[in-house]
Write an enzyme that holds these catalytic residues in place. Structure first.
Site, mmCIF file in Angstrom:
data_model
loop_
_atom_site.group_PDB
_atom_site.id
_atom_site.type_symbol
_atom_site.label_atom_id
_atom_site.label_comp_id
_atom_site.label_asym_id
_atom_site.label_seq_id
_atom_site.Cartn_x
_atom_site.Cartn_y
_atom_site.Cartn_z
ATOM 1 N N GLY A 244 7.766 10.107 -1.321
ATOM 2 C CA GLY A 244 6.359 10.205 -1.679
ATOM 3 C C GLY A 244 6.025 10.222 -3.143
ATOM 4 O O GLY A 244 4.841 10.163 -3.508
ATOM 5 N N GLU A 281 13.882 11.230 0.597
ATOM 6 C CA GLU A 281 13.639 9.894 1.172
ATOM 7 C C GLU A 281 12.706 9.075 0.287
ATOM 8 O O GLU A 281 11.632 8.657 0.730
ATOM 9 C CB GLU A 281 12.998 10.042 2.562
ATOM 10 C CG GLU A 281 13.809 10.838 3.562
ATOM 11 C CD GLU A 281 13.007 11.194 4.824
ATOM 12 O OE1 GLU A 281 11.795 10.899 4.897
ATOM 13 O OE2 GLU A 281 13.606 11.782 5.732
ATOM 14 N N PRO A 282 13.065 8.838 -0.956
ATOM 15 C CA PRO A 282 12.155 8.087 -1.820
ATOM 16 C C PRO A 282 12.142 6.593 -1.482
ATOM 17 O O PRO A 282 13.189 6.017 -1.159
ATOM 18 C CB PRO A 282 12.740 8.306 -3.218
ATOM 19 C CG PRO A 282 14.198 8.535 -2.996
ATOM 20 C CD PRO A 282 14.322 9.204 -1.659
ATOM 21 N N GLY A 283 10.988 6.013 -1.523
ATOM 22 C CA GLY A 283 10.860 4.572 -1.316
ATOM 23 C C GLY A 283 10.243 3.933 -2.550
ATOM 24 O O GLY A 283 10.936 3.412 -3.419
ATOM 25 N N ARG A 284 8.923 4.067 -2.640
ATOM 26 C CA ARG A 284 8.161 3.426 -3.714
ATOM 27 C C ARG A 284 8.729 3.690 -5.112
ATOM 28 O O ARG A 284 8.829 2.772 -5.925
ATOM 29 C CB ARG A 284 6.715 3.937 -3.652
ATOM 30 C CG ARG A 284 5.779 3.248 -4.624
ATOM 31 C CD ARG A 284 4.426 3.971 -4.723
ATOM 32 N NE ARG A 284 3.927 4.479 -3.487
ATOM 33 C CZ ARG A 284 3.032 3.862 -2.712
ATOM 34 N NH1 ARG A 284 2.521 2.715 -3.090
ATOM 35 N NH2 ARG A 284 2.641 4.419 -1.579
ATOM 36 N N ARG A 320 -1.598 -4.683 -0.048
ATOM 37 C CA ARG A 320 -2.068 -3.395 -0.578
ATOM 38 C C ARG A 320 -3.509 -3.428 -1.088
ATOM 39 O O ARG A 320 -4.267 -2.504 -0.795
ATOM 40 C CB ARG A 320 -1.109 -2.872 -1.653
ATOM 41 C CG ARG A 320 0.325 -2.692 -1.144
ATOM 42 C CD ARG A 320 1.212 -1.880 -2.078
ATOM 43 N NE ARG A 320 0.800 -0.486 -2.102
ATOM 44 C CZ ARG A 320 0.063 0.068 -3.038
ATOM 45 N NH1 ARG A 320 -0.308 -0.646 -4.089
ATOM 46 N NH2 ARG A 320 -0.293 1.316 -2.952
ATOM 47 N N TYR A 324 -5.744 -0.975 1.129
ATOM 48 C CA TYR A 324 -6.043 0.339 0.525
ATOM 49 C C TYR A 324 -6.963 0.234 -0.678
ATOM 50 O O TYR A 324 -7.115 1.207 -1.409
ATOM 51 C CB TYR A 324 -4.746 1.020 0.042
ATOM 52 C CG TYR A 324 -3.581 0.952 0.983
ATOM 53 C CD1 TYR A 324 -3.599 1.670 2.184
ATOM 54 C CD2 TYR A 324 -2.460 0.199 0.680
ATOM 55 C CE1 TYR A 324 -2.514 1.620 3.041
ATOM 56 C CE2 TYR A 324 -1.375 0.148 1.531
ATOM 57 C CZ TYR A 324 -1.405 0.857 2.709
ATOM 58 O OH TYR A 324 -0.329 0.811 3.548
ATOM 59 N N CYS A 350 -8.919 -17.057 4.631
ATOM 60 C CA CYS A 350 -10.352 -17.125 4.963
ATOM 61 C C CYS A 350 -10.916 -15.757 5.307
ATOM 62 O O CYS A 350 -11.342 -15.505 6.430
ATOM 63 C CB CYS A 350 -10.535 -18.067 6.135
ATOM 64 S SG CYS A 350 -9.380 -17.690 7.453
ATOM 65 N N TYR A 378 6.371 -2.040 -0.814
ATOM 66 C CA TYR A 378 5.291 -2.321 0.137
ATOM 67 C C TYR A 378 4.580 -3.633 -0.187
ATOM 68 O O TYR A 378 3.387 -3.773 0.007
ATOM 69 C CB TYR A 378 4.305 -1.145 0.191
ATOM 70 C CG TYR A 378 5.003 0.163 0.520
ATOM 71 C CD1 TYR A 378 5.578 0.354 1.775
ATOM 72 C CD2 TYR A 378 5.138 1.177 -0.423
ATOM 73 C CE1 TYR A 378 6.245 1.531 2.080
ATOM 74 C CE2 TYR A 378 5.796 2.361 -0.132
ATOM 75 C CZ TYR A 378 6.350 2.529 1.119
ATOM 76 O OH TYR A 378 7.018 3.689 1.420
HETATM 77 N N1 LLP Z 1 9.836 9.170 4.504
HETATM 78 C C1 LLP Z 1 8.917 8.989 5.462
HETATM 79 C C2 LLP Z 1 9.060 9.704 6.725
HETATM 80 C C3 LLP Z 1 7.836 8.117 5.240
HETATM 81 O O1 LLP Z 1 6.921 7.941 6.188
HETATM 82 C C4 LLP Z 1 7.726 7.423 4.003
HETATM 83 C C5 LLP Z 1 6.619 6.496 3.743
HETATM 84 C C6 LLP Z 1 8.720 7.643 3.040
HETATM 85 C C7 LLP Z 1 9.763 8.525 3.318
HETATM 86 C C8 LLP Z 1 8.707 6.966 1.703
HETATM 87 O O2 LLP Z 1 7.588 7.288 0.946
HETATM 88 P P1 LLP Z 1 7.451 6.764 -0.557
HETATM 89 O O3 LLP Z 1 8.535 7.435 -1.377
HETATM 90 O O4 LLP Z 1 7.621 5.283 -0.555
HETATM 91 O O5 LLP Z 1 6.092 7.155 -0.964
HETATM 92 N N2 LLP Z 1 2.246 1.086 2.661
HETATM 93 C C9 LLP Z 1 1.768 2.184 1.836
HETATM 94 C C10 LLP Z 1 2.762 3.326 1.788
HETATM 95 C C11 LLP Z 1 3.101 3.866 3.147
HETATM 96 C C12 LLP Z 1 4.149 4.952 3.114
HETATM 97 C C13 LLP Z 1 4.629 5.291 4.486
HETATM 98 N N3 LLP Z 1 5.677 6.272 4.559
HETATM 99 C C14 LLP Z 1 1.441 1.650 0.455
HETATM 100 O O6 LLP Z 1 1.607 0.459 0.226
HETATM 101 O O7 LLP Z 1 0.974 2.386 -0.401
#
Ligand code: LLP
Length: 422
Positions: A244, A281-284, A320, A324, A350, A378
């Site tokens: 997050g 659990e970092p993603g972004r 995105r 959003y 379109c 994303y």
């Molecule tokens: N763990 C869980 C259980 C999650 O649901 C998520 C993201 C993450 C980890 C990773 O979160 P992050 O570090 O990436 O913030 N599509 C949206 C973001 C959706 C995130 C969903 N869950 C966007 O483009 O902003």
């Protein structure tokens, strides 16, 4: 403006480069729309997480939903990461990237029995279970398979992460996790079920979070539960604090990963929980600013109220903004010595929702390439085939070498599985 993605993304002279590669030259070579990522930028984003956790038992599980290209997974696997998956598809991908399942945690509110079976057979490290109903089903599936499913419960700490409502997940009103006041009872049930082995606890409060405070609030709430659950004689080996952490798209100022982790460790130590195995659990924050989406300007369309810059990338390539109203910086791959004009940057789809940027000041001519910044997370992973548009190609830059890591989708591939009536 400081470019998000700097220092890996930078102008050399008038030409935008990602690492050692000139982006305009990559667009010539691979076409547009094109996603381009820097491996060095990904590893540099991972480094502060790793640094902050030196000397602690930990596993950083990259949330692969952010960008699930196999070469990206391989990059993080080689750097020692585990992975957070949310579907059978992601399980198949992470295994195809050569990752061992014992480094994989399986999250998500709606796991099917089939997905549970596949994950059990593969031997995932942990199921992050999100409801009491799911506990029952997972136990039954595990018993059928003659196995014990390692589980942690995702608890909903009911804190406000202060982020966009679609990506905020830690409030009571969200569909995620087990309610805080049900958690102890749910753990008792989990411990009693024959197919489950309780190993941890987890939470994830949302995405694009730019403050430390909500994390500390969530941690306190989770530690209260840890203490209550262990008082029932149920041992918890690990604590998974989710992902997050936000990034800078324009003017956001999120804490650095090591600053965030440092604050969490201080709180953990103060409460006597610093010895626990920690997972994140970092993603972004690992990939967002490591990537750009390149697009070519097709037409300029001056109007009475607005000027439009029509480009060859669209909402199907990058959802995105449409989904959003996200603001992502857009810059020219080659700077022109001309007065900028204000444009809405829009795609060919379109729908009026098909825009990539609004009211952007750009010096641009047809044929010029633009880069949408911070598109490594994303972006491609949310792309669709709407309007029967093939998905973009992807390139991973390693130093000054550009590797094509996904081919551009061709029209015939898009209807390959369809059948005409007899
Ligand atoms: N763990 C869980 C259980 C999650 O649901 C998520 C993201 C993450 C980890 C990773 O979160 P992050 O570090 O990436 O913030 N599509 C949206 C973001 C959706 C995130 C969903 N869950 C966007 O483009 O902003």
């Amino acid at each position: 403006m400081k470019l998000p993605g700097a220092p890996f993304l930078a102008y050399r002279g008038e030409s935008l480069h990602l690492d050692g590669c000139e982006l305009d030259a990559l667009a010539d070579r691979f076409g547009t729309p094109l996603y381009v990522y820097s491996q060095a930028a990904m590893l540099a984003a991972l480094a502060p997480y790793q640094r902050a956790l030196v000397g602690r038992k930990h596993l950083i599980c990259y949330a692969m939903k952010a960008n699930s290209n196999l070469a990206v997974l391989q990059t993080f696997a080689r750097a020692g990461c585990g992975f957070d998956i949310v579907s059978g598809g992601e399980l198949a991908r992470v295994l195809a990237a050569g990752v061992s399942a014992d480094r994989v945690v399986f999250s998500g509110v709606g796991k099917t029995r089939e997905e549970m079976r596949l994950a059990l057979r593969a031997g995932v490290k942990c199921f992050n279970v999100e409801s009491e109903a799911e506990l029952e089903v997972l136990s039954a599936v595990a018993v059928q398979e003659g196995r014990q499913a390692p589980v942690s419960l995702r608890v909903n700490p009911d804190v406000d992460a202060g982020t966009h409502p679609y990506i905020s997940t830690g409030l009571k009103a969200n569909k995620f996790g087990v309610a805080h006041d049900r958690a102890v009872a749910a753990y008792r049930r989990a411990a009693a079920l024959p197919g489950l082995s309780v190993i941890g606890i987890d939470c994830h409060i949302g995405s694009q979070i730019t403050e430390i405070a909500p994390y500390l609030d969530a941690l306190d709430r989770v530690l209260d539960l840890v203490e209550a659950i262990e008082a029932q004689g149920i041992a918890l080996h690990h604590l998974d604090l989710g992902g997050g952490l936000g990034i800078t798209y324009t003017d956001e100022t999120p804490p650095a990963a090591d600053e965030l982790i440092g604050a969490l460790l201080t709180r953990l130590d103060a409460r006597g929980h610093g010895h626990r195995m920690l997972m994140f659990e970092p993603g972004r924050s690992l990939v967002g600013n490591a990537g750009v989406l390149l697009t070519e300007t097709l037409y300029l369309k001056p109007g009475q109220e607005k000027n439009f810059c029509i480009v060859d990338a669209a909402m199907n390539d990058l959802m995105r903004p449409a989904m959003y109203e996200a603001t992502m910086a857009i810059v020219a791959c080659r700077r022109r010595d001309e007065a900028p004009v204000t444009y809405d940057v829009v795609g060919p789809v379109c729908e009026s929702g098909d825009w990539l940027g609004r009211a952007r000041s750009l010096a641009v001519q047809p044929g010029d390439r633009l880069a949408v910044l911070s598109a490594g997370a994303y972006g491609m992973s949310m792309a669709s085939n709407y309007n029967t548009r093939g998905r973009a190609a992807e390139v991973l830059v390693v130093g000054d070498e550009a590797h094509l890591v996904r081919e551009r989708e061709q029209p015939a591939e898009l209807f390959r599985g369809e059948r005409l009536l007899p």
